[in-house]
Scaffold this motif. Structure first.
Motif, mmCIF file in Angstrom:
data_model
loop_
_atom_site.group_PDB
_atom_site.id
_atom_site.type_symbol
_atom_site.label_atom_id
_atom_site.label_comp_id
_atom_site.label_asym_id
_atom_site.label_seq_id
_atom_site.Cartn_x
_atom_site.Cartn_y
_atom_site.Cartn_z
ATOM 1 N N ASP A 76 -8.336 -14.174 37.314
ATOM 2 C CA ASP A 76 -7.878 -15.509 37.709
ATOM 3 C C ASP A 76 -6.731 -15.982 36.823
ATOM 4 O O ASP A 76 -5.756 -16.573 37.313
ATOM 5 C CB ASP A 76 -9.034 -16.507 37.628
ATOM 6 C CG ASP A 76 -10.027 -16.359 38.774
ATOM 7 O OD1 ASP A 76 -9.748 -15.578 39.702
ATOM 8 O OD2 ASP A 76 -11.079 -17.026 38.733
ATOM 9 N N GLU A 79 -3.513 -14.247 37.892
ATOM 10 C CA GLU A 79 -2.936 -14.797 39.119
ATOM 11 C C GLU A 79 -2.279 -16.150 38.850
ATOM 12 O O GLU A 79 -1.178 -16.429 39.351
ATOM 13 C CB GLU A 79 -4.035 -14.942 40.173
ATOM 14 C CG GLU A 79 -3.539 -15.438 41.523
ATOM 15 C CD GLU A 79 -4.603 -15.386 42.604
ATOM 16 O OE1 GLU A 79 -4.408 -16.036 43.645
ATOM 17 O OE2 GLU A 79 -5.620 -14.699 42.389
ATOM 18 N N ALA A 205 -7.071 -23.331 38.849
ATOM 19 C CA ALA A 205 -8.274 -22.695 39.384
ATOM 20 C C ALA A 205 -8.949 -23.605 40.396
ATOM 21 O O ALA A 205 -9.508 -23.138 41.404
ATOM 22 C CB ALA A 205 -9.235 -22.351 38.249
ATOM 23 N N LEU A 209 -7.094 -21.848 43.628
ATOM 24 C CA LEU A 209 -8.077 -20.788 43.857
ATOM 25 C C LEU A 209 -9.353 -21.320 44.493
ATOM 26 O O LEU A 209 -10.098 -20.567 45.126
ATOM 27 C CB LEU A 209 -8.421 -20.082 42.538
ATOM 28 C CG LEU A 209 -7.273 -19.380 41.809
ATOM 29 C CD1 LEU A 209 -7.800 -18.674 40.563
ATOM 30 C CD2 LEU A 209 -6.557 -18.397 42.726
ATOM 31 N N THR A 211 -12.102 -22.273 43.025
ATOM 32 C CA THR A 211 -13.283 -21.663 42.401
ATOM 33 C C THR A 211 -14.097 -22.645 41.563
ATOM 34 O O THR A 211 -15.181 -22.304 41.096
ATOM 35 C CB THR A 211 -12.852 -20.492 41.498
ATOM 36 O OG1 THR A 211 -11.946 -20.971 40.490
ATOM 37 C CG2 THR A 211 -12.181 -19.398 42.306
#
Length: 277
Positions: A76, A79, A205, A209, A211
């Motif tokens: 993560d 990215e 994040a 993402l 997440t």
């Protein structure tokens, strides 16, 4: 934190099956770490001496789960920083390797152990992490939760970002020529900037993402509070001595992480130009 079944980084080097884990691990490492914190003693030499005395270690399901978690978190960060660093600093991101170990191991910056805690070594561009530190955080420091553990990984990755930008090298050059108190003060600014960069990672994040779950941010902020220099000294039964701080107070660590999270802007993380931390 949504991490199960997701992409894992290929930049993880697992040394946990070596002799170090056979000598001292698990509860033993935690006990030695707490002794070191309480007495202000670095027990790395002892752990390093024990490193070669054990045999191959059988890793538990929890050990394997921790390694998978770290690999996903590292992926993560790769990215996120691959997007942020070129966009905000005009520079390509170079992915650091992360070395997993148990008990003690060696780095280009010297011995690595549970006593030293997780760290980034600029000499070999690698992060060193004993996953037993997550156990210490939860059971002894009151900083549990998967996002708290992810914050630790993100913080060390942030030191790699500082290194790539030339910030870490310049700060360490000045530290080498300064008095101990001045060196400690510069170290605090390095660490708080890494906390701020960690906040930027947490924001990405959450927003790109997807997440981050309810309560995750509180886990990270709590971890920042629990590993502040003043809190660690107080919990170890020692008097609080600001001139010895190397990472910042609990309030500072929480505030700079939150500043990165709220802004998402690396320019807001310039701890070296502000008077009040």
């Amino acid at each position: 934190m949504k991490w199960q079944g997701r992409r894992q980084s290929k930049n993880v080097v697992d040394r946990r099956r070596g002799g170090a884990t056979g000598a001292v691990g698990g509860v033993g490492v935690v006990v030695m770490l707490l002794i070191g914190l309480a007495l202000g003693v670095d027990v790395t030499p002892l752990l390093s001496e024990l490193e070669g005395q054990g045999g191959t270690t059988q890793l538990s399901a929890a050990d394997e789960r921790a390694a998978e978690f770290v690999a996903v978190t590292l992926a993560d960060t790769e990215e996120i920083w691959a997007d942020i660093l070129p966009d905000q600093a005009g520079q390509r991101y170079a992915e650091p390797a992360l070395v997993l170990f148990s008990g003690a191991t060696q780095s280009a910056c010297g011995g690595a152990s549970a006593a030293t805690g997780p760290f980034y070594c600029p000499a070999d561009k690698q992060i060193y992490l004993d996953t037993d530190f997550f156990v210490t955080m939860e059971r002894q420091l009151g900083a549990g939760g998967d996002f708290a553990a992810a914050y630790v990984v993100a913080h060390e990755v942030a030191h790699s970002v500082q290194d790539q930008l030339g910030i870490l090298g310049e700060a360490n050059r000045v530290r080498a020529q300064a008095s101990e108190v001045q060196s400690n003060a510069i170290s605090v600014r390095i660490e708080l900037q890494a906390d701020c960069y960690s906040g930027i990672w947490a924001r990405a994040a959450s927003r790109t993402l997807g997440t981050v779950e309810r309560g995750d941010l509180d886990e990270a902020l709590n971890a920042a509070r629990q590993i502040g220099d003043d809190t660690l000294q107080r919990n170890a039964g020692r008097s609080v001595q600001p001139h010895t701080f190397t990472h910042g107070t609990s309030d500072q660590r929480e505030r700079w992480f939150d500043k990165g999270y709220q802004s998402g802007d690396m320019r807001q993380c310039d701890t070296f130009s502000v008077q009040r931390l």
